[in-house]
Scaffold this active site. Structure first.
Site, PDB file in Angstrom:
ATOM      1  N   THR A  86       0.951  -1.153  -0.005  1.00 12.92           N
ATOM      2  CA  THR A  86      -0.109   0.044  -0.105  1.00 12.92           C
ATOM      3  C   THR A  86       1.024   1.367   0.059  1.00 12.92           C
ATOM      4  O   THR A  86       1.317   1.826   1.004  1.00 12.92           O
ATOM      5  CB  THR A  86      -1.110  -0.010   1.291  1.00 12.92           C
ATOM      6  OG1 THR A  86      -0.117  -0.202   2.580  1.00 12.92           O
ATOM      7  CG2 THR A  86      -2.086  -1.257   1.127  1.00 12.92           C
ATOM      8  N   ARG A 153       7.814  -5.851  13.228  1.00 11.90           N
ATOM      9  CA  ARG A 153       8.881  -5.181  12.887  1.00 11.90           C
ATOM     10  C   ARG A 153       9.814  -5.846  11.962  1.00 11.90           C
ATOM     11  O   ARG A 153      10.024  -7.172  12.311  1.00 11.90           O
ATOM     12  CB  ARG A 153       9.745  -4.393  13.907  1.00 11.90           C
ATOM     13  CG  ARG A 153       9.015  -3.582  14.756  1.00 11.90           C
ATOM     14  CD  ARG A 153       9.539  -3.409  16.190  1.00 11.90           C
ATOM     15  NE  ARG A 153       9.446  -4.585  16.890  1.00 11.90           N
ATOM     16  CZ  ARG A 153      10.026  -5.029  17.872  1.00 11.90           C
ATOM     17  NH1 ARG A 153      11.021  -4.008  18.526  1.00 11.90           N
ATOM     18  NH2 ARG A 153       9.912  -6.218  18.419  1.00 11.90           N
ATOM     19  N   GLU A 154      10.427  -5.417  10.990  1.00 11.04           N
ATOM     20  CA  GLU A 154      11.617  -6.215  10.344  1.00 11.04           C
ATOM     21  C   GLU A 154      12.533  -6.268  11.043  1.00 11.04           C
ATOM     22  O   GLU A 154      12.965  -5.606  11.781  1.00 11.04           O
ATOM     23  CB  GLU A 154      11.828  -5.386   8.919  1.00 11.04           C
ATOM     24  CG  GLU A 154      10.663  -5.486   7.787  1.00 11.04           C
ATOM     25  CD  GLU A 154      10.855  -4.734   6.658  1.00 11.04           C
ATOM     26  OE1 GLU A 154      12.289  -4.442   6.015  1.00 11.04           O
ATOM     27  OE2 GLU A 154       9.867  -4.267   6.061  1.00 11.04           O
ATOM     28  N   CYS A 262       7.754   1.534   6.212  1.00  9.39           N
ATOM     29  CA  CYS A 262       6.453   1.929   6.978  1.00  9.39           C
ATOM     30  C   CYS A 262       6.260   3.130   7.397  1.00  9.39           C
ATOM     31  O   CYS A 262       5.391   4.108   7.082  1.00  9.39           O
ATOM     32  CB  CYS A 262       6.151   0.741   8.081  1.00  9.39           C
ATOM     33  SG  CYS A 262       6.094  -0.792   7.284  1.00  9.39           S
ATOM     34  N   ARG A 328      14.330   0.172   1.770  1.00 15.53           N
ATOM     35  CA  ARG A 328      13.196   1.420   1.402  1.00 15.53           C
ATOM     36  C   ARG A 328      13.322   2.391   2.401  1.00 15.53           C
ATOM     37  O   ARG A 328      13.420   2.071   3.599  1.00 15.53           O
ATOM     38  CB  ARG A 328      11.907   0.846   1.573  1.00 15.53           C
ATOM     39  CG  ARG A 328      11.926  -0.363   0.170  1.00 15.53           C
ATOM     40  CD  ARG A 328      10.557  -1.157   0.266  1.00 15.53           C
ATOM     41  NE  ARG A 328      10.240  -2.206   1.338  1.00 15.53           N
ATOM     42  CZ  ARG A 328       9.297  -2.928   1.760  1.00 15.53           C
ATOM     43  NH1 ARG A 328       8.224  -2.794   0.692  1.00 15.53           N
ATOM     44  NH2 ARG A 328       9.181  -3.959   2.355  1.00 15.53           N
TER      45      ARG A 328
HETATM   46  P1  NAD Z   1       5.992  -6.112   0.315  1.00 17.50           P
HETATM   47  O1  NAD Z   1       6.213  -5.037  -0.897  1.00 17.50           O
HETATM   48  O2  NAD Z   1       7.180  -6.753   0.556  1.00 17.50           O
HETATM   49  O3  NAD Z   1       5.176  -7.340  -0.443  1.00 17.50           O
HETATM   50  C1  NAD Z   1       3.886  -6.982  -1.192  1.00 17.50           C
HETATM   51  C2  NAD Z   1       3.814  -8.360  -2.079  1.00 17.50           C
HETATM   52  O4  NAD Z   1       2.258  -8.206  -2.633  1.00 17.50           O
HETATM   53  C3  NAD Z   1       4.750  -8.082  -3.307  1.00 17.50           C
HETATM   54  O5  NAD Z   1       5.530  -9.416  -3.356  1.00 17.50           O
HETATM   55  C4  NAD Z   1       3.596  -7.854  -4.631  1.00 17.50           C
HETATM   56  O6  NAD Z   1       4.276  -8.697  -5.906  1.00 17.50           O
HETATM   57  C5  NAD Z   1       2.543  -8.794  -4.024  1.00 17.50           C
HETATM   58  N1  NAD Z   1       1.498  -8.117  -4.982  1.00 17.50           N
HETATM   59  C6  NAD Z   1       0.929  -6.899  -5.147  1.00 17.50           C
HETATM   60  N2  NAD Z   1      -0.279  -6.990  -5.799  1.00 17.50           N
HETATM   61  C7  NAD Z   1      -0.618  -8.151  -5.846  1.00 17.50           C
HETATM   62  C8  NAD Z   1      -1.766  -8.813  -6.401  1.00 17.50           C
HETATM   63  N3  NAD Z   1      -2.797  -8.428  -7.080  1.00 17.50           N
HETATM   64  N4  NAD Z   1      -1.927 -10.085  -6.210  1.00 17.50           N
HETATM   65  C9  NAD Z   1      -0.788 -10.775  -5.594  1.00 17.50           C
HETATM   66  N5  NAD Z   1       0.425 -10.596  -5.126  1.00 17.50           N
HETATM   67  C10 NAD Z   1       0.380  -8.982  -5.122  1.00 17.50           C
HETATM   68  O7  NAD Z   1       5.149  -5.361   1.067  1.00 17.50           O
HETATM   69  P2  NAD Z   1       5.414  -5.701   2.827  1.00 17.50           P
HETATM   70  O8  NAD Z   1       6.365  -4.921   3.327  1.00 17.50           O
HETATM   71  O9  NAD Z   1       4.698  -7.204   3.060  1.00 17.50           O
HETATM   72  O10 NAD Z   1       4.183  -4.934   3.281  1.00 17.50           O
HETATM   73  C11 NAD Z   1       2.836  -5.430   2.769  1.00 17.50           C
HETATM   74  C12 NAD Z   1       1.597  -4.518   3.629  1.00 17.50           C
HETATM   75  O11 NAD Z   1       1.833  -4.677   4.933  1.00 17.50           O
HETATM   76  C13 NAD Z   1       1.669  -3.069   3.420  1.00 17.50           C
HETATM   77  O12 NAD Z   1       0.465  -2.414   3.527  1.00 17.50           O
HETATM   78  C14 NAD Z   1       2.619  -2.585   4.685  1.00 17.50           C
HETATM   79  O13 NAD Z   1       2.524  -1.158   4.982  1.00 17.50           O
HETATM   80  C15 NAD Z   1       2.072  -3.429   5.820  1.00 17.50           C
HETATM   81  N6  NAD Z   1       3.295  -3.661   6.818  1.00 17.50           N
HETATM   82  C16 NAD Z   1       4.372  -3.891   6.467  1.00 17.50           C
HETATM   83  C17 NAD Z   1       5.480  -4.419   7.482  1.00 17.50           C
HETATM   84  C18 NAD Z   1       6.744  -4.495   7.292  1.00 17.50           C
HETATM   85  O14 NAD Z   1       7.458  -4.592   8.124  1.00 17.50           O
HETATM   86  N7  NAD Z   1       6.824  -4.497   5.938  1.00 17.50           N
HETATM   87  C19 NAD Z   1       4.820  -4.435   8.868  1.00 17.50           C
HETATM   88  C20 NAD Z   1       3.434  -4.171   8.877  1.00 17.50           C
HETATM   89  C21 NAD Z   1       2.584  -3.809   8.214  1.00 17.50           C
HETATM   90  C1  UGA Z   2       7.576  -0.340  12.405  1.00 20.86           C
HETATM   91  C2  UGA Z   2       6.833  -0.557  13.556  1.00 20.86           C
HETATM   92  O1  UGA Z   2       7.541  -0.743  14.612  1.00 20.86           O
HETATM   93  C3  UGA Z   2       5.876  -1.839  13.478  1.00 20.86           C
HETATM   94  O2  UGA Z   2       5.178  -2.102  14.484  1.00 20.86           O
HETATM   95  C4  UGA Z   2       5.086  -1.967  12.283  1.00 20.86           C
HETATM   96  O3  UGA Z   2       4.348  -2.845  12.155  1.00 20.86           O
HETATM   97  C5  UGA Z   2       5.731  -1.634  11.357  1.00 20.86           C
HETATM   98  O4  UGA Z   2       6.554  -0.225  10.927  1.00 20.86           O
HETATM   99  C6  UGA Z   2       4.760  -1.340   9.960  1.00 20.86           C
HETATM  100  O5  UGA Z   2       3.677  -0.841  10.037  1.00 20.86           O
HETATM  101  O6  UGA Z   2       5.461  -1.826   8.749  1.00 20.86           O
HETATM  102  P1  UGA Z   2       9.661  -1.258  11.015  1.00 20.86           P
HETATM  103  O7  UGA Z   2       9.732  -0.269  10.210  1.00 20.86           O
HETATM  104  O8  UGA Z   2       9.971  -2.720  10.519  1.00 20.86           O
HETATM  105  O9  UGA Z   2       8.416  -1.492  11.993  1.00 20.86           O
HETATM  106  O10 UGA Z   2      10.900  -1.048  12.039  1.00 20.86           O
HETATM  107  P2  UGA Z   2      11.251  -0.038  13.404  1.00 20.86           P
HETATM  108  O11 UGA Z   2      12.166  -1.024  14.382  1.00 20.86           O
HETATM  109  O12 UGA Z   2       9.917   0.327  13.965  1.00 20.86           O
HETATM  110  O13 UGA Z   2      12.071   1.063  12.774  1.00 20.86           O
HETATM  111  C7  UGA Z   2      11.581   1.967  11.950  1.00 20.86           C
HETATM  112  C8  UGA Z   2      12.586   3.251  11.922  1.00 20.86           C
HETATM  113  O14 UGA Z   2      12.930   3.774  12.968  1.00 20.86           O
HETATM  114  C9  UGA Z   2      14.026   2.616  11.377  1.00 20.86           C
HETATM  115  O15 UGA Z   2      14.818   3.424  10.543  1.00 20.86           O
HETATM  116  C10 UGA Z   2      14.772   2.685  12.966  1.00 20.86           C
HETATM  117  O16 UGA Z   2      16.154   2.767  12.968  1.00 20.86           O
HETATM  118  C11 UGA Z   2      14.095   3.932  13.518  1.00 20.86           C
HETATM  119  N1  UGA Z   2      14.189   3.893  15.139  1.00 20.86           N
HETATM  120  C12 UGA Z   2      13.490   2.980  15.624  1.00 20.86           C
HETATM  121  C13 UGA Z   2      14.900   4.768  15.436  1.00 20.86           C
HETATM  122  O17 UGA Z   2      15.540   5.737  14.888  1.00 20.86           O
HETATM  123  N2  UGA Z   2      14.921   5.015  17.136  1.00 20.86           N
HETATM  124  C14 UGA Z   2      14.171   3.750  17.746  1.00 20.86           C
HETATM  125  O18 UGA Z   2      14.371   4.110  18.915  1.00 20.86           O
HETATM  126  C15 UGA Z   2      13.717   3.136  17.034  1.00 20.86           C
END
Ligand code: NAD
Ligand code: UGA
Length: 460
Positions: A86, A153-154, A262, A328
């Site tokens: 998204t 979190r990643e 994110c 990213r």
């Molecule tokens: P990502 O880009 O790693 O993965 C998304 C996947 O969806 C891709 O592999 C893409 O090819 C696939 N895709 C896109 N359109 C599609 C379709 N129509 N059918 C099938 N597959 C399709 O994204 P992500 O990091 O996993 O994030 C996904 C969502 O979760 C986002 O909304 C993000 O904000 C949210 N989120 C991400 C994290 C994180 O740490 N990365 C944590 C919490 C929430």
């Molecule tokens: C963040 C949230 O922590 C998750 O809960 C959420 O699910 C995710 O976004 C999402 O919505 O996708 P993430 O982005 O994987 O997770 O990693 P974070 O550990 O939150 O770090 C985000 C950024 O903030 C990084 O650049 C990190 O270095 C920075 N950060 C984090 C700081 O500079 N200081 C801190 O104390 C913590």
């Protein structure tokens, strides 16, 4: 329960593998054929600690499958999770095109009574729009929409998924809530709180949580700037305020600003949604600007110290945080681009993210070790908090370098140790550090803690 997951990225794969290991029958589909082929061959397209092992385990016990098409995995699924991207539109609002496409694709194949669960992060109101979308395609309302935002979190995704602080599920009908609750039954049985709420609340909880965490980081970064001017140390301030249970110590580490896929996009989306609803989120709007500015300021700080005509910088860390290969919106990429634009040669090291970084940063020289990166460098800049960088042999590092500047944008390194190795240390928000040149470490009383010693030395 039979579950289909659409989207095999960080969230889709982690969710799929974990739900499979919790006992569900999971099938994952992705639009990216290359990604599917890699997964079918047993290779993960991303680096996430522990995921490869959990993936192998789930595949071996037959509870995790990859599907090449939605018509293979959707028809017998009781719940279909949408975990597609998204991204942000130009104005910051959420671009829901991937979600809409996924909804269109699954609509004809949903079994009657299935729950479509939005796992992707979306603005409030998206669930309702998707419901209309699917109903139009399908020509009936014999399905439900649920919202189950993800908080992982990643870098610690598996643990965050399996031992979350809470699970949030939103739905407008009881049967859908029952399905969602059943999916997480084994975690709830272990004591994980599960919050049942409306779809709108669940959507808003996710955005508000990310905005709040980002605000904590933005706040401590502002305090860091303040500390630098008044001789205080932000790491001590963070400890001192974090011990207050009402504040909490998490997300109070000053650094180069938040990055990743994110926080930057979700704060923009939250702000855009607030503007659109007539409830501007002024704190978050300011935070976004300040966070972007911070990375430029830190890059300029490095440039100012480089007097040589053809400066060389060793950049340690490229991923947006440690334990991931994700670049990213990484501060390292923004800062790296600015340094390259200033004509600076960049020698880089990262344990995981060099391949990804090479795709977006031209002309970087990738090195196998931090010491190799430091060879001939006028300055070394630590941008990502990989544990290896906290344990650098500073004397060895200094010997490799032409200059002596050490920029520690994560406050990983002991300033006294840096000084002992004849490095000119620049942390963030460490205003009480020793004066950068006149350091005579042997005169410091060894009984005092480093912190006290440094504060004393700074006053003299
Ligand atoms: P990502 O880009 O790693 O993965 C998304 C996947 O969806 C891709 O592999 C893409 O090819 C696939 N895709 C896109 N359109 C599609 C379709 N129509 N059918 C099938 N597959 C399709 O994204 P992500 O990091 O996993 O994030 C996904 C969502 O979760 C986002 O909304 C993000 O904000 C949210 N989120 C991400 C994290 C994180 O740490 N990365 C944590 C919490 C929430
Ligand atoms: C963040 C949230 O922590 C998750 O809960 C959420 O699910 C995710 O976004 C999402 O919505 O996708 P993430 O982005 O994987 O997770 O990693 P974070 O550990 O939150 O770090 C985000 C950024 O903030 C990084 O650049 C990190 O270095 C920075 N950060 C984090 C700081 O500079 N200081 C801190 O104390 C913590």
């Amino acid at each position: 329960m039979k579950i289909a997951i659409i989207g095999a990225g960080y969230v889709g794969l982690t969710t799929g593998v974990c739900l499979a290991n919790l006992g569900h029958q999971v099938t994952v589909h992705d639009a990216n054929r290359e990604r599917l082929d890699a997964l079918l061959a047993g290779h993960l397209p991303i680096y996430e600690p522990g995921l490869a092992e959990a993936f192998d385990q789930a595949r071996c016990n037959g509870s995790f499958r990859i599907s090449l098409s939605v018509d293979q995995c959707v028809p017998d699924a009781a719940a279909v999770f949408l975990a597609v991207g998204t991204p942000a539109r130009q104005d910051g609002s959420v671009d829901t095109r991937q979600l809409q496409a996924a909804a269109r694709q699954i609509a004809p194949h949903l079994k009657s009574g299935a729950v479509v669960v939005v796992k992707s992060t979306v603005s409030v109101g998206t669930g309702k729009v998707l419901r209309r979308h699917i109903a139009q395609q399908r020509g009936s309302m014999d399905f439900a929409i649920g919202s189950n935002p993800e908080f992982l979190r990643e870098g610690s995704a598996l643990n965050d998924f399996m031992c979350p602080d809470r699970i949030v599920v939103g739905a407008d009908d009881d049967e859908a809530l029952e399905v969602l609750t059943e999916i997480y039954q084994s975690l709830v049985a272990q004591g994980v709180p599960l919050l049942e709420t409306s779809i709108e609340n669940a959507e808003m909880i996710k955005h508000a949580a990310n905005a709040f965490l980002a605000l904590k980081i933005g706040f401590i970064n502002e305090v860091a700037d303040f500390c630098e001017l008044v001789g205080a140390d932000v790491t001590a301030i963070a400890r001192g305020i974090g011990l207050d249970g009402r504040i909490g110590s998490a997300f109070l580490t000053a650094g180069p600003g938040f990055g990743g896929s994110c926080f930057p996009k979700d704060t923009r989306a939250f702000a855009a949604a607030g503007r659109q609803a007539g409830a501007p989120q002024a704190l978050v709007e300011t935070l976004i600007q300040r966070n972007e500015r911070r990375q430029v300021d830190l890059a300029e700080r490095v440039c100012r110290e480089l007097k040589d005509r053809s400066p060389v910088v060793a950049m340690l860390g490229l991923s947006f945080k440690a334990q991931t290969d994700d670049i990213r919106e990484s501060p390292a990429i923004t800062i790296g681009r600015i340094l390259l634009d200033h004509g600076i040669r960049l020698r880089v090291h990262d344990p995981r993210a060099m391949a990804n970084a090479s795709l977006v940063l031209d002309e970087i020289e990738c090195c196998r070790t931090p010491y190799e990166a430091a060879r001939g460098a006028d300055a070394t800049v630590v941008i990502t908090e990989w544990p290896d960088y906290a344990a650098l042999d500073l004397t060895r590092l200094r010997r490799q370098m032409r200059g002596r500047h050490l920029f520690d944008f994560r406050n990983l390194i002991d300033p006294l140790a840096a000084a002992r190795s004849s490095l000119t240390y620049h942390g963030v928000g460490r205003g009480s550090m020793l004066p950068q040149t006149a350091i005579v470490p042997s005169t410091l009383p060894t009984r005092l803690s480093d912190e006290v010693a440094m504060a004393k030395a700074a006053r003299t």
